[in-house]
Design an enzyme around this catalytic site. Structure first.
Site, short mmCIF file in Angstrom:
data_model
loop_
_atom_site.label_atom_id
_atom_site.label_comp_id
_atom_site.label_asym_id
_atom_site.label_seq_id
_atom_site.Cartn_x
_atom_site.Cartn_y
_atom_site.Cartn_z
N ASP A 172 0.82 -1.22 0.00
CA ASP A 172 0.00 0.00 0.00
C ASP A 172 0.86 1.27 0.00
OD1 ASP A 172 -2.09 -1.79 0.31
OD2 ASP A 172 -2.95 -0.77 2.05
N HIS A 217 3.89 -1.86 3.25
CA HIS A 217 3.90 -0.55 2.58
C HIS A 217 5.20 -0.34 1.81
CE1 HIS A 217 0.88 -0.27 5.71
NE2 HIS A 217 0.30 0.67 4.97
ZN LIG Z 1 -2.80 3.25 3.17
#
Ligand SMILES: [Zn+2]
Length: 229
Positions: free
Chosen positions: A16, A177
């Site tokens: 993400d 991430h």
């Molecule tokens: Zn996010």
């Protein structure tokens, strides 16, 4: 969590908040070396960074999927003062760009969306009734998760935490991430750990993590939706 009856443990990898030049490139190299598929939930402002769009295109060319993770990641749909304006600004504004990216993949036409749950907190700020209506009308598939090792805080120990989660879950949807935190330096260790557990890494998502699938409401979103939801 998941109701699917399966023999072998499964894991789905998602990245993400990117793409991030200097980080996503390395993630793609590691995934290629491990022949591992993933989905990148990208943010509009990151796509607009120099090199951002090229990285997203490269991810698709290398067999990964792209999902929509809001235009700015600065506002939660269920916390907005003007929910309709938030839908327009955070979802519609980059929809064409995401469609253009995702439409070149094998899963053409599929629209994946992951909301911004600030800090990974799943509460009523995640969606507004207006956002849920929009996502259903526009045939989105909403992808949540069941393994969030908080790699942005635990940039080294996230690997152990994620592997422990995977060990006790039939089908894990892992969120990490591709941001500039240093956490992705540990991605090879995580993938080696998964290989040692003999799990199957798959590109699909379990229905238990898809409250909306191609516009159809599969699970109630009342607990994640502001107002009357
Ligand atoms: Zn996010």
């Amino acid at each position: 969590m998941s109701g699917e009856a399966i023999d072998r443990r499964r894991v789905t990898l998602t990245f993400d908040n990117g793409p991030t030049p200097g980080v996503t490139d390395k993630v793609l190299e590691v995934l290629a070396a491990h022949r591992t598929p993933a989905t990148f939930f990208v943010v509009g402002t990151q796509l607009q960074q120099p090199g951002g769009l090229a990285l997203a295109r490269r991810a698709v060319a290398e067999g990964h999927r792209i999902g929509h993770h809001t235009a700015t990641h600065a506002l939660q749909l269920g916390a907005a003062e003007d929910p309709e304006a938030a839908v327009a600004a955070e979802i519609t504004a980059i929809e064409h760009d995401i469609d253009a990216l995702a439409g070149t993949s094998e899963t053409e036409g599929e629209r994946l969306f992951r909301p911004n749950a600030a800090g990974g907190v799943l509460d009523k700020r995640v969606f507004s009734p207006q956002a849920v209506r929009y996502l259903r009308q526009h045939r989105y598939t909403c992808v949540l998760w069941n393994c969030l090792p908080r790699d942005w805080e635990n940039t080294t120990s996230w690997v152990d935490r994620a592997l422990a989660d995977v060990a006790r879950t039939d089908w894990s949807v892992v969120v990490v991430h591709d941001m500039d935190t240093g956490a992705m330096d540990r991605l090879p260790a995580f993938l080696d750990g998964l290989a040692a557990m003999d799990v199957e890494i798959v590109p699909e998502f379990p229905d238990s993590c898809l409250p909306i699938k191609e516009g159809r409401l599969q699970h109630s979103l009342a607990h994640l939706t502001s107002g009357d939801g």
